[in-house]
Enzyme design. Structure first.
Site, mmCIF file in Angstrom:
data_model
loop_
_atom_site.group_PDB
_atom_site.id
_atom_site.type_symbol
_atom_site.label_atom_id
_atom_site.label_comp_id
_atom_site.label_asym_id
_atom_site.label_seq_id
_atom_site.Cartn_x
_atom_site.Cartn_y
_atom_site.Cartn_z
ATOM 1 N N ARG A 1 -19.210 17.667 57.174
ATOM 2 C CA ARG A 1 -19.158 17.762 55.856
ATOM 3 C C ARG A 1 -20.437 18.389 54.842
ATOM 4 N NH1 ARG A 1 -20.819 13.381 53.442
ATOM 5 N NH2 ARG A 1 -19.892 11.854 54.658
ATOM 6 N N LYS B 1 -7.173 33.017 46.306
ATOM 7 C CA LYS B 1 -6.726 34.371 45.823
ATOM 8 C C LYS B 1 -7.241 35.398 46.428
ATOM 9 C CE LYS B 1 -5.019 30.850 43.451
ATOM 10 N NZ LYS B 1 -5.367 30.414 42.089
ATOM 11 N N ASP C 1 -15.389 31.501 35.774
ATOM 12 C CA ASP C 1 -14.272 31.448 36.728
ATOM 13 C C ASP C 1 -13.843 32.958 37.039
ATOM 14 O OD1 ASP C 1 -11.955 31.567 38.419
ATOM 15 O OD2 ASP C 1 -11.259 29.432 37.414
ATOM 16 N N TYR D 1 -7.524 28.420 33.280
ATOM 17 C CA TYR D 1 -6.706 28.200 34.397
ATOM 18 C C TYR D 1 -5.642 26.692 34.152
ATOM 19 C CZ TYR D 1 -4.608 26.923 38.769
ATOM 20 O OH TYR D 1 -3.940 26.304 40.030
HETATM 21 C C1 LIG Z 1 -5.864 29.330 41.593
HETATM 22 C C2 LIG Z 1 -6.942 29.073 40.620
HETATM 23 C C3 LIG Z 1 -7.655 28.105 40.387
HETATM 24 C C4 LIG Z 1 -7.475 26.787 41.389
HETATM 25 O O1 LIG Z 1 -7.660 27.177 42.384
HETATM 26 P P1 LIG Z 1 -7.023 26.331 43.806
HETATM 27 O O2 LIG Z 1 -7.386 27.045 45.033
HETATM 28 O O3 LIG Z 1 -5.658 26.636 43.567
HETATM 29 O O4 LIG Z 1 -7.411 24.885 43.804
HETATM 30 C C5 LIG Z 1 -8.650 28.168 39.416
HETATM 31 N N1 LIG Z 1 -8.908 28.871 38.467
HETATM 32 C C6 LIG Z 1 -8.082 30.234 38.632
HETATM 33 C C7 LIG Z 1 -8.345 31.161 37.761
HETATM 34 C C8 LIG Z 1 -7.240 30.136 39.542
HETATM 35 O O5 LIG Z 1 -6.190 31.336 39.491
#
Ligand SMILES: *Cc1c(COP(=O)(O)O)cnc(C)c1O
Length: 403
Positions: free
Chosen positions: A57, A206, A181, A109
């Site tokens: 962890r 992503k 982000d 998001y």
């Molecule tokens: C998908 C996404 C998230 C969240 O991520 P997860 O891996 O689904 O928890 C946060 N910000 C953006 C811009 C995203 O596309």
């Protein structure tokens, strides 16, 4: 389409990512690094840890390889790799205490919006959703003195562009932490730390992993002080990423630069097909000269990205005909994988917003979003054209006449 600023990823980072961890830690001289699944590590004596690792962890060699590779790509001093994008975002909210203000984009998001709103409601901190693309928001921020300014550019699903350097300067002036982000573009196409941001967050689910088979996240810090806090909270909250996920993510990242080139080529071809169609009322992509954020994107991005949204003239009936007619775009949420996706924000990603809020955010029933994959461009374009014809056939006559 004007050319981009030439802010290309330094070649050494491309090479570093492809070769991350090669020859690391193997008595067998394996070329690729092994995967360390063990949750615990031998101590040499009571109180005497053998090396860097005691418990997974807290730290794990496989996860460390990914963290180093992501930090290098973003130009940060280090990174924490977490179990999801949302857990990475939750870690960042630990920088906020009761009474602190978080300013976050109105169209951030959906999961971030939900977390920030719920935490504000229970008094963990205050949140103000704002429009970072509007000039007057700078005065608002100066007046409100937030502790943290959250940015997400391009935004979802309208792809509005925010000037990261301008906001990072303002954040510095007023002593706020600037978080970006960077999920939608990946460090190949945008590096916020170089533009002055303090922290970058990713859903590695992503583009970084890129194969739609891992849910994960990362926080990259500009300096050691921030990194220490991020690592401390990641361990304390127990949200560090699993070694197997880390292994897959590193594997995916080795081809990030190569994939990104094809994503972009394909996206530009699809944009062309959409712009030329009578069935489409509006196309949102920063490569288009008419896009309101085009100039800023050309300055701060090193690629246009492969997310596109567009509005069909015929509203919901056209959407249904289009989605029914498309073959190479899977109807699914998420983005950034090798496979092309189409989503309908009104009924999918943004369904939890009430209708007036969706409309205020620019999301109509006729809006669709593409995540353009790396299939053959000819197949994607032919597919989109065929589906557009069906959508056109489903348009009410009045909509076509207005066009
Ligand atoms: C998908 C996404 C998230 C969240 O991520 P997860 O891996 O689904 O928890 C946060 N910000 C953006 C811009 C995203 O596309």
């Amino acid at each position: 389409m004007s050319s981009l600023n030439g802010r290309r990823t330094p070649k050494s980072r491309v090479t570093g990512t492809v070769r991350a961890g090669l020859g690391a830690d193997s008595p067998h001289r394996s070329v690729m690094p092994p995967i360390h699944l063990s949750s615990n590590y031998f101590f040499d004596a009571p109180g005497e840890q053998h090396g860097k690792y005691d418990y997974t962890r807290t730290a794990n060699p496989t996860r460390d390889l990914v963290a180093d590779a992501i930090a290098e790509l973003e130009g940060g001093c280090g990174a924490a790799v977490t179990s999801s994008g949302m857990s990475a975002i939750a870690v960042l909210t630990r920088f906020l205490s009761a009474g602190d203000l978080l300013m976050a984009p109105r169209d951030c998001y959906g999961g971030s919006h939900r977390l920030f709103s719920a935490e504000a409601e229970r008094g963990s901190y205050d949140v103000r959703f704002f429009k970072p693309w509007e000039e007057r928001s700078f005065d608002l921020a100066r007046a409100l003195r937030p502790r943290m300014i959250w940015l997400e550019t391009p935004s979802n699903p309208i792809l509005r562009i925010t000037d990261i350097a301008a906001w990072a300067r303002l954040a510095r002036d007023i002593g706020a932490i600037c978080v970006v982000d960077n999920t939608f573009l990946s460090p190949v196409n945008q590096r916020p730390l170089e533009l002055g941001a303090d922290l970058v967050v990713h859903s590695t689910t992503k583009f970084l992993n890129g194969h739609s088979d891992v849910v994960g996240g990362a926080v990259i810090a500009a300096d050691e002080g921030l990194l220490e806090d991020v690592a401390w909270w990641t361990n304390a909250m127990g949200v560090s990423g699993a070694p197997f996920d880390a292994y897959l993510t590193l594997r995916g990242m080795r081809t990030l630069h190569a994939r990104s080139r094809v994503h972009e080529e394909n996206a530009l071809r699809v944009v062309d097909a959409l712009v030329g169609s009578g069935a489409v009322a509006k196309v949102n992509h920063p490569s288009l000269a008419g896009h309101p954020g085009h100039e800023i994107a050309a300055r701060q991005q090193s690629g246009w990205g492969s997310l596109i949204s567009f509005e069909l003239r015929g509203g919901r009936p056209a959407v249904d005909a289009f989605v029914d007619g498309i073959r190479h775009f899977a109807l699914a949420e998420s983005l950034g994988g090798v496979e092309s996706l189409v989503s309908h924000p009104w009924t999918m990603t943004h369904a939890s917003m009430d209708a007036p809020a969706r409309v205020a955010a620019g999301i109509g029933e006729g809006l669709l979003r593409f995540s353009v994959g790396i299939e053959a461009a000819e197949d994607l374009v032919a597919d989109v054209e065929r589906a557009l014809e069906r959508a056109h056939g489903a348009c009410p006559r009045t909509a076509i006449e207005v066009a």
